[in-house]
Design an enzyme around this catalytic site. Structure first.
Site, PDB file in Angstrom:
ATOM      1  N   SER A  35      43.989  75.398  37.036  1.00  0.00           N
ATOM      2  CA  SER A  35      44.281  74.220  37.872  1.00  0.00           C
ATOM      3  C   SER A  35      43.034  73.377  38.146  1.00  0.00           C
ATOM      4  O   SER A  35      43.146  72.158  38.319  1.00  0.00           O
ATOM      5  CB  SER A  35      44.911  74.674  39.188  1.00  0.00           C
ATOM      6  N   GLY A  90      37.209  76.530  34.320  1.00  0.00           N
ATOM      7  CA  GLY A  90      37.297  77.122  35.661  1.00  0.00           C
ATOM      8  C   GLY A  90      36.830  78.570  35.641  1.00  0.00           C
ATOM      9  O   GLY A  90      36.377  79.082  34.615  1.00  0.00           O
ATOM     10  N   ALA A  91      36.953  79.241  36.778  1.00  0.00           N
ATOM     11  CA  ALA A  91      36.600  80.664  36.857  1.00  0.00           C
ATOM     12  C   ALA A  91      37.358  81.302  38.008  1.00  0.00           C
ATOM     13  O   ALA A  91      37.769  80.623  38.953  1.00  0.00           O
ATOM     14  CB  ALA A  91      35.100  80.834  37.073  1.00  0.00           C
ATOM     15  N   LYS A 102      36.931  85.635  34.300  1.00  0.00           N
ATOM     16  CA  LYS A 102      37.907  84.624  33.931  1.00  0.00           C
ATOM     17  C   LYS A 102      39.141  85.310  33.365  1.00  0.00           C
ATOM     18  O   LYS A 102      39.103  86.471  33.003  1.00  0.00           O
ATOM     19  CB  LYS A 102      37.310  83.666  32.882  1.00  0.00           C
ATOM     20  N   GLY A 105      44.505  83.077  34.222  1.00  0.00           N
ATOM     21  CA  GLY A 105      45.485  82.229  33.537  1.00  0.00           C
ATOM     22  C   GLY A 105      45.821  82.747  32.140  1.00  0.00           C
ATOM     23  O   GLY A 105      46.594  82.121  31.405  1.00  0.00           O
ATOM     24  N   GLU A 111      38.967  80.843  25.730  1.00  0.00           N
ATOM     25  CA  GLU A 111      37.942  80.280  26.628  1.00  0.00           C
ATOM     26  C   GLU A 111      36.560  80.813  26.248  1.00  0.00           C
ATOM     27  O   GLU A 111      35.581  80.060  26.234  1.00  0.00           O
ATOM     28  CB  GLU A 111      38.261  80.633  28.086  1.00  0.00           C
ATOM     29  N   LYS A 129      35.715  81.179  45.178  1.00  0.00           N
ATOM     30  CA  LYS A 129      35.454  81.964  43.969  1.00  0.00           C
ATOM     31  C   LYS A 129      34.054  82.592  43.962  1.00  0.00           C
ATOM     32  O   LYS A 129      33.771  83.442  43.142  1.00  0.00           O
ATOM     33  CB  LYS A 129      35.604  81.078  42.723  1.00  0.00           C
TER      34      LYS A 129
HETATM   35  C1  5RP Z   1      42.315  80.952  32.811  1.00  0.00           C
HETATM   36  C2  5RP Z   1      41.056  80.926  33.589  1.00  0.00           C
HETATM   37  C3  5RP Z   1      40.947  79.909  34.666  1.00  0.00           C
HETATM   38  O1  5RP Z   1      39.862  79.090  34.398  1.00  0.00           O
HETATM   39  C4  5RP Z   1      40.780  80.614  35.975  1.00  0.00           C
HETATM   40  O2  5RP Z   1      41.903  81.448  36.146  1.00  0.00           O
HETATM   41  C5  5RP Z   1      40.667  79.635  37.146  1.00  0.00           C
HETATM   42  O3  5RP Z   1      41.868  78.963  37.356  1.00  0.00           O
HETATM   43  P1  5RP Z   1      42.103  78.047  38.630  1.00  0.00           P
HETATM   44  O4  5RP Z   1      41.142  76.898  38.514  1.00  0.00           O
HETATM   45  O5  5RP Z   1      43.544  77.634  38.545  1.00  0.00           O
HETATM   46  O6  5RP Z   1      41.822  78.894  39.846  1.00  0.00           O
HETATM   47  O7  5RP Z   1      40.142  81.683  33.385  1.00  0.00           O
HETATM   48  O8  5RP Z   1      42.327  81.984  31.880  1.00  0.00           O
END
Ligand code: 5RP
Length: 236
Positions: A35, A90-91, A102, A105, A111, A129
């Protein structure tokens, strides 16, 4: 005062907007998933529409691919561009040494491949985070595994002291299947002190495709806070 849900979204967006300033004309970029990365993809599309930049992009997931198409970002591949100028992603967790977890998602393998192809990896996240040690707050390490190998990988991970859980889908029966046709095992290792060593031990298990431990891969982090965006990593 804004409700938490609202300022968190703003913090994520502000972090993403700060990161997108690093995208220069004619860059070939990697597009992260999740996101927060989605805000960055939207902003890259806005900059293209305003005629500020021309870029092409390698998406890290089906989600990133469809968002890129929606926002008018030309798609390219690692075949055409094995080296990328920059990736924004993202992370799920970030420690003091900028190591990451990571993969919540489920896109961790692509990634990590795209991050490894990039001259610079910029991470965007909200302040929740940031932790001292990876694994805090029961954050599991997602691991992508070839389905055939799942039972033996889970067994070996238990022997290593981890608590593995096969990620189940909540929109269908059975496990989550990744963009690569594999499953995800979320492993609680408790607090992680030897991140590189744990990553190495996991990577040699037959059937493990990739781990969600990104060891010393991030160059720069934009951390969205309630009233500010904090920069971690580079000093200038
Ligand atoms: C997906 C990832 C995303 O970058 C991680 O889950 C962060 O997601 P969000 O910004 O929705 O918190 O690693 O595999």
């Amino acid at each position: 005062m804004k409700p938490k849900k609202e300022w968190i979204e703003e913090a994520k967006r502000n972090a993403a907007l700060a990161a997108v300033k690093h995208v220069k004309d004619n860059f070939v970029i990697g597009l992260g998933s999740g996101s927060t990365a989605a805000y960055a993809i939207e902003e890259i599309g806005n900059r293209i529409k305003r005629g500020e930049i021309h870029v092409s992009a390698v998406p890290t997931s089906y989600q990133a691919f469809t968002l890129a198409v929606k926002h008018g970002i030309p798609i390219t591949t690692l075949e055409e561009h094995p080296i990328l100028d920059l990736t924004i992603d993202g992370a799920d967790q970030i420690d003091d040494e900028l190591n990451l977890i990571k993969g919540m998602g489920g896109a961790l393998t692509r990634e990590k491949i795209v991050a490894s192809a990039s001259k610079k990896l910029v991470i965007v996240a909200d302040e929740r985070k940031k932790v001292k040690f990876l694994g805090e707050n029961n954050q599991p390490v997602p691991i992508e595994v070839i389905p055939f190998a799942t039972p033996i990988v889970m067994h070996k991970i238990k022997e290593m002291g981890g608590k593995p859980l096969l990620r189940e889908s909540n929109k269908k029966v059975g496990p989550v299947i990744t963009d690569n046709g594999n499953v995800i095992i979320d492993v609680d290792f408790g607090l992680i002190h030897e991140t590189a060593e744990l990553n190495r031990k996991l990577k040699v298990l037959p059937g493990v495709v990739e781990t969600g431990l990104f060891v010393k891969m991030a160059d720069l982090i934009y951390l969205g806070e309630r009233f500010d965006v904090k920069k971690l990593g580079e000093t200038n």
